[in-house]
Structures are given as C-alpha cells and as structure tokens.
Design a protein around this motif. Structure first.
Motif, PDB file in Angstrom:
ATOM      1  N   ARG A 118      89.660  -1.445  -8.076  1.00  0.00           N
ATOM      2  CA  ARG A 118      88.320  -1.167  -7.574  1.00  0.00           C
ATOM      3  C   ARG A 118      87.508  -0.552  -8.690  1.00  0.00           C
ATOM      4  N   SER A 119      86.243  -0.888  -8.701  1.00  0.00           N
ATOM      5  CA  SER A 119      85.406  -0.285  -9.729  1.00  0.00           C
ATOM      6  C   SER A 119      84.000  -0.088  -9.185  1.00  0.00           C
ATOM      7  N   VAL A 120      83.366   0.931  -9.664  1.00  0.00           N
ATOM      8  CA  VAL A 120      81.993   1.241  -9.271  1.00  0.00           C
ATOM      9  C   VAL A 120      81.174   1.338 -10.543  1.00  0.00           C
ATOM     10  N   PRO A 121      80.048   0.625 -10.607  1.00  0.00           N
ATOM     11  CA  PRO A 121      79.207   0.753 -11.802  1.00  0.00           C
ATOM     12  C   PRO A 121      78.684   2.173 -11.913  1.00  0.00           C
ATOM     13  N   ARG A 122      78.677   2.686 -13.122  1.00  0.00           N
ATOM     14  CA  ARG A 122      78.305   4.104 -13.256  1.00  0.00           C
ATOM     15  C   ARG A 122      76.861   4.364 -12.888  1.00  0.00           C
ATOM     16  N   ASP A 123      75.992   3.366 -13.152  1.00  0.00           N
ATOM     17  CA  ASP A 123      74.586   3.630 -12.818  1.00  0.00           C
ATOM     18  C   ASP A 123      74.346   3.544 -11.312  1.00  0.00           C
ATOM     19  N   ARG A 124      75.363   3.147 -10.554  1.00  0.00           N
ATOM     20  CA  ARG A 124      75.223   3.140  -9.097  1.00  0.00           C
ATOM     21  C   ARG A 124      75.794   4.409  -8.470  1.00  0.00           C
ATOM     22  N   LEU A 125      76.393   5.253  -9.280  1.00  0.00           N
ATOM     23  CA  LEU A 125      77.008   6.452  -8.724  1.00  0.00           C
ATOM     24  C   LEU A 125      75.955   7.380  -8.168  1.00  0.00           C
TER      25      LEU A 125
END
Lengths: 166, 511
Positions: free
Chosen positions: B73-80
C-alpha cells in the motif's frame, strides 16, 4: 408551480437519453418481481395460506405497475444535466428536488457505469467524485457513447487542473 | 513490534487462557493448548515483523506487509492530511508508537491511510515531522531521545492546556456514558468468566432479603441511583484517561498538534494547509450544562481522531474562543458572529418536522395502551414526548442561522445537537441544494456546502431560495456566473453585491 420559480437558477441544459424512461420502467418491474414474487410463491405453495396474502400481493403489484407507468416520464422531465466551463451541474429528484454542483477544478475522479439493464438499453451512468464523501454527482441514463465522451472530456479537463482539489 | 504484537494478542486472549489453565484442574491437554496458542502467536508475530517493511520516498509512503497475502500500500505524500501517533501502555513500556497517516480522497485506500505499528517513539516523532513538512528534516540526529517534546515545541504556540475544572463536563458527554457501559460490561465479563457468581458473595443473601422486603419504586430508585453514580465515576475515569496531559499547540506553519492520554498516549497533528475551519459542538446534555466542545475541520480526518476534537468539553466561551483561534478570526466574526436569522416560514417547518414524528409515536402509544393490558403507561409517556417536541421545534428554529464573512461561511443548526461551523470559503468544493415539496411551497431550500473536511458537508437549512442561491454564488462566484438567469441576479439585496468583498468592513451583516 414550475422548477424555474422554485430556485433562481436556470435548470441544466440537457435531458438524459429518452431510453432512460424504459430503464426506469424496467427497474420498477424488477422491484415488482422482487416484492410481489415471494408473496405469490408463498400464497400458491402454502396449503393454508391466509387470504390477505393474495390481497397484499395484488396491492404490491398494482403499486409497482402504477409506479412504472407514471413515474419514469415525470422523472425524465425533471432530470437534467450540464457541464459548463466551470462546473458539473445536475438536477434530479421526484419528491425532493436536488441540485448538485461540482466545480470542475475540484473533480477528482470520473467513473462510467453500465449495469446489466443499462447495457441492454445501451445506456450508462457517469459519476463525478470530489474529495468529499457527500460530493459525488451522478448523471444516470446517458446514451453510452455520450457517457464515454463526457467522461473523456471531464478526465482531460481534470488532469489539466493543478492542485489536489481539496 | 516483535514483542508488542504477540503480547497484545496474549492480553486479548488472556481470559481464554486463564480459563483454559485454571478450569482444567491440572489436565495436561489444556496446558498444551495454552502453550500452543502462545507459540503460534509468537511465530505469527515474528512473521509479521519479518515481512513488514516501510519506506518513505520523495513522493510516497509505502508499506509492504503480509506473508501469505502480500499487501503493498502506498499513499502519495502530497495527499497526506493528518499524521497521528498513538502508543498504548504496552507500546510505551517498550518505547514504541503507532504512526497513522491518512490521505485526502474519499477513496477507501487513501482514507484509511497507512498504519505503521510499531516504530520507536523517536522514529515516530521524526517521521511525523518529516511527513508533515515538505522539506525533510535533517535526519534522526535532531531528535535525541524518546522524549521528542522539546524539539517539537521549539517554535510552537500553546493554544490550550488541560484545566481540571473541565472535568465537570465529563459526565455530560454521551461517549463517556457509553464508555462507562462498556466498562461495566467488561467487568461483568471478567467476573463471570472467572466463575465468580454474584450470588456466592457473602453479602448477597442479605441484599436479596432487603430487596424482597422493600417497595418496588424504592428498588428501582436505588438501582437508578447506583447506575448514575457508576456512570459518573466511569465518565470521570474516562476523562482522566483520555485527556491527561492534554496540550494543544500550533506551530509557525499552522500545524495543530494535540497531545493527550494517560495510559494510551495520543498525538494528532493536522498540517495548516489541511485545515478548513472549525466547529463548536453542543450535544444536548453538554449544552444544558453550558458546555461545548471545539473541533477542527480538516481534510482527511473524517471521523478519526475523535472527529477532530481539539479540546475536552469546556465552557461555551472557551470552546468558542478556541474555534475562533483555529479559524484565525476574532470570535465575533467566527462562531459567535451575529448570525442571520432564517425566515419565519422555517419555524413552521422545524415545528412540523419535530412534532409530526412525535405525534405519530403518540398515536401508536395510545393505541397500544388502550388495547394491550399492562401497557397503560405507554400512552402518557408518548404524550410527554409530544409535548417536549414543541419546544424542540422552536429551539431548532431559534438556532438556525448563517453568515458570510470575509473568509468564512458560518452556519448553525440543530437543537438536540447544536453545531456551529466556520467553514473557509476556499474549502467549499461543491454544493447540494435540496428542496422538498413542503419547502417548495414555502419557497425555502436547504443549501449544503460540500467540503473535503469534517463531515463532508454542512447545511444552511431553510433559507429562502433566493438567499440560498445568492449565498452559494457569493462563495463560488465563477461557478454560478453562467447558472443564474439574468433577471435574478440580485435577489438578496446586498448579498451578491458584497459577496466577493474581502475586507472585514464589508462583512455581510444583514438587517
């Protein structure tokens, strides 16, 4: 009392595809099968089934048929949609009118959906989601090619918009 | 993590293990089962630890886990959107914390975010700083020990700290009462699982004797009193556990940080660019006690982090002041602004909406009371509800209000749960305008401002159609330019004209 009086917004420009009427009718008939079918089965199978079960079956069937006959044309007159340069704009709702407006700059995803009935009638629904759980704007009952074209245009516009749309 | 996960499972399974061990009377099979479970837990823990990897790249946070079912799983950092650190008592014994990052979109994967369970407390603090700020921090050297507070608070302003007088509001919150119920249930479970029967207690017979002798109203009264006392004590305990060491700070870049918790330390960080405003929430009991709770509206927070609670339930004034501070406006231009009242027709609608269900209930109540013997009390009871519905309807109308200030949309609604919301104009990402048949007759609409923060949308209930549209058009003018027909440009008097105004003197203060 017309829609124009109800709200000082002009209604969206486009109607959905006329085949949507058929689609809504079929949905009503599907509901008829689901609701009245079991009652009928129970009534015919059970030896000592109460007589009121037949009455409720007939009432359910009559209501569903009446709904399928009367409501879809009315919905067809109410449901409208439009994509302006700035926003996706829809109007829907039989008893509770609902105008939904999603600025294009805030659109996150564009989905098209074809249910089995819709595929048969060559219809599609387009759902435009924003970052809010309350935000999705759905346009039901578009002609399939129109829906694909709409989704394509919207996706391109959305990608051209900078920022993360929240 | 190698230690904590199996231990957590052991703790959760403790009652089962205890029963297995002690009810067997030395049966060796039960001993083996217990040992087996423990070994399996440890092996599972090791596998989980061995197969879990996380990585923070330039633009993504990635978590790989699983053995049989591999998950990436990964989350884009600019979406945090938010980063919070929790550490239960068990985690704290080993100096660990759970880092929970959440993204923005309503897509499930983003929304639920990633959970790094568990990293060392120092690592958690470093990651939090690194993830919330665009520029990566210089490295682990910055955080020296497990106690990262000093480096965290260097450039921050303390907005609020725990004040013990607030504990008087604790019994007035429903969540505290519900928590007490859970507590009682848990105690009861343990008691019954351990095989203790209340009847065997030495004083049980005496109590039973007294109950038999006493009048029924006395028994009910005493029982209610006991429950009330338990609930109050429980809520005080819950308050202490939740808010011990509470402290709310704001960094230079606007990041809000909440630190709290006695046994489980929690820390919630909400970056400044994720904040969309604030809310003051007053559930019925709390409002009756003249208390209120301040919340932050942040994208990606959702219902997590206790719905963005920034402060324990406090006095009304304090909650409003904090909400205003978070919104960055003086209090008389945020939640305590002189709101614009809604038309009188709205009163009729609020009244019918409150009374009609109560009337239906009352009719049903009387029907049951007259037909079913022994249920005679249902009629009067539902009648009381019906009578109570009237003031609720009036109160709902009285609480309705909205105002457009230079930077915010302020709206207030509700009676049993009154909420006042200050939502940034820029945070509005769409509109839902609803009109029922009754509303259409009265020329009213409910305008809901859709936002990525908080509950996803905030209503302005029962305004005139013209005002509602003008309000929406004033917040997002470009969208509505092509939608309003020419003749109806200025239906609300000064509203559209001043809507785009930015100065505080141009604040839209009607009437």
């Amino acid at each position: 009392m017309t829609v124009a009086v109800a709200l000082p917004l002009r209604p969206p420009a486009h109607r959905v595809d006329p085949r949507a009427v058929q689609w809504w009718r079929l949905q009503g008939l599907a509901a008829l099968v689901v609701l009245a079918g079991p009652q009928l089965v129970v009534w015919s199978v059970l030896a000592m089934s109460p007589s009121w079960l037949l009455v409720t079956t007939i009432v359910t069937a009559a209501l569903a048929v009446a709904y399928a006959l009367v409501v879809p044309p009315i919905r067809y007159r109410i449901h409208r949609w439009e994509v302006t340069d700035e926003a996706v704009y829809t109007l829907s709702g039989l008893l509770v009118r609902e105008w939904r407006i999603a600025p294009i700059s805030r659109v996150q995803t564009v989905d098209t959906e074809h249910g089995p009935l819709q595929q048969w009638l060559k219809l599609a629904s387009v759902t435009v989601t924003t970052a809010s759980a309350r935000g999705p704007v759905t346009i039901h009952g578009l002609a399939a090619p129109d829906a694909a074209e709409l989704a394509r245009v919207l996706t391109e516009t959305t990608q051209a918009t900078p920022g993360d749309a929240t | 993590m190698l230690v904590v996960a199996p231990l957590q499972h052991v703790v959760r399974l403790l009652p089962v293990l205890v029963i297995l061990l002690f009810t067997g009377r030395g049966d060796p099979v039960r001993l083996w089962i217990t040992l087996g479970i423990t070994v399996v837990l440890i092996v599972l823990g090791v596998i989980r630890w061995k197969t879990t990897r996380y990585r923070i790249t330039g633009d993504r946070v990635e978590l790989h886990s699983g053995w049989v079912r591999r998950q990436r799983r990964s989350v884009p950092r600019d979406r945090l959107r938010t980063v919070d650190v929790t550490s239960t008592l068990l985690h704290r014994v080993f100096g660990l914390g759970v880092l929970h990052v959440r993204g923005a979109s309503s897509a499930a994967a983003d929304h639920h975010g990633l959970k790094l369970d568990a990293v060392s407390a120092a690592e958690a603090a470093r990651l939090r700083t690194e993830l919330l700020h665009a520029a990566p921090s210089p490295g682990p050297a910055e955080v020296v020990s497990g106690d990262s507070r000093d480096s965290d608070y260097r450039h921050s302003q303390v907005l609020s700290t725990l004040r013990w007088p607030w504990i008087r509001f604790a019994p007035l919150t429903v969540s505290a009462l519900a928590g007490t119920g859970v507590l009682v249930a848990a105690v009861w479970n343990v008691v019954s699982e351990l095989g203790l029967r209340p009847r065997d207690l030495p004083f049980a017979a005496d109590v039973e004797e007294r109950i038999r002798g006493a009048a029924i109203w006395l028994t009910v009264g005493v029982l209610a009193l006991v429950l009330l006392v338990v609930a109050i004590v429980g809520s005080l305990l819950m308050f202490t556990e939740r808010w011990w060491g509470y402290r709310l700070t704001r960094d230079d870049d606007g990041t809000l940080r909440v630190h709290r918790g006695l046994l489980t330390r929690r820390s919630l960080s909400v970056a400044g660019n994720r904040q969309r405003g604030a809310a003051v929430s007053e559930p019925l009991l709390l409002r009756a006690g003249r208390g209120a709770q301040a919340r932050v509206l942040a994208t990606g927070l959702g219902r997590g982090g206790q719905g963005g609670a920034l402060q324990p339930p406090a006095t009304r004034r304090e909650a409003h002041l904090l909400a205003a501070a978070v919104a960055g406006e003086p209090v008389e231009r945020s939640t305590l602004a002189p709101l614009r009242r809604h038309p009188r027709r709205a009163l009729w609608r609020r009244l019918t909406r409150a009374v009609a269900p109560a009337a239906a209930l009352c009719a049903a109540g009387w029907a049951v009371a007259t037909t079913v013997p022994g249920w005679y009390w249902l009629g009067p009871l539902t009648t009381v509800l019906l009578v109570l519905a009237v003031p609720v309807g009036f109160d709902r109308y009285r609480n309705l209000g909205h105002l457009l200030t230079a930077r915010h949309l302020v709206t207030r609604w509700g009676s049993l749960h009154r909420r006042t919301v200050v939502l940034e104009r820029d945070g509005v990402i769409g509109w839902r305008i609803r009109q029922s048949i009754v509303q259409r007759r009265a020329g009213l609409v409910t305008v809901e401002a859709v936002t990525a923060a908080g509950e996803g949308g905030y209503p302005v209930t029962d305004v005139t159609a013209a005002d509602g549209v003008a309000l929406a058009a004033a917040v997002t003018p470009s969208v509505f330019d092509s939608l309003t027909p020419l003749g109806a440009e200025e239906p609300a008097g000064d509203l559209t004209a001043q809507g785009a105004g930015r100065g505080p003197q141009e604040r839209l203060d009607h009437r």
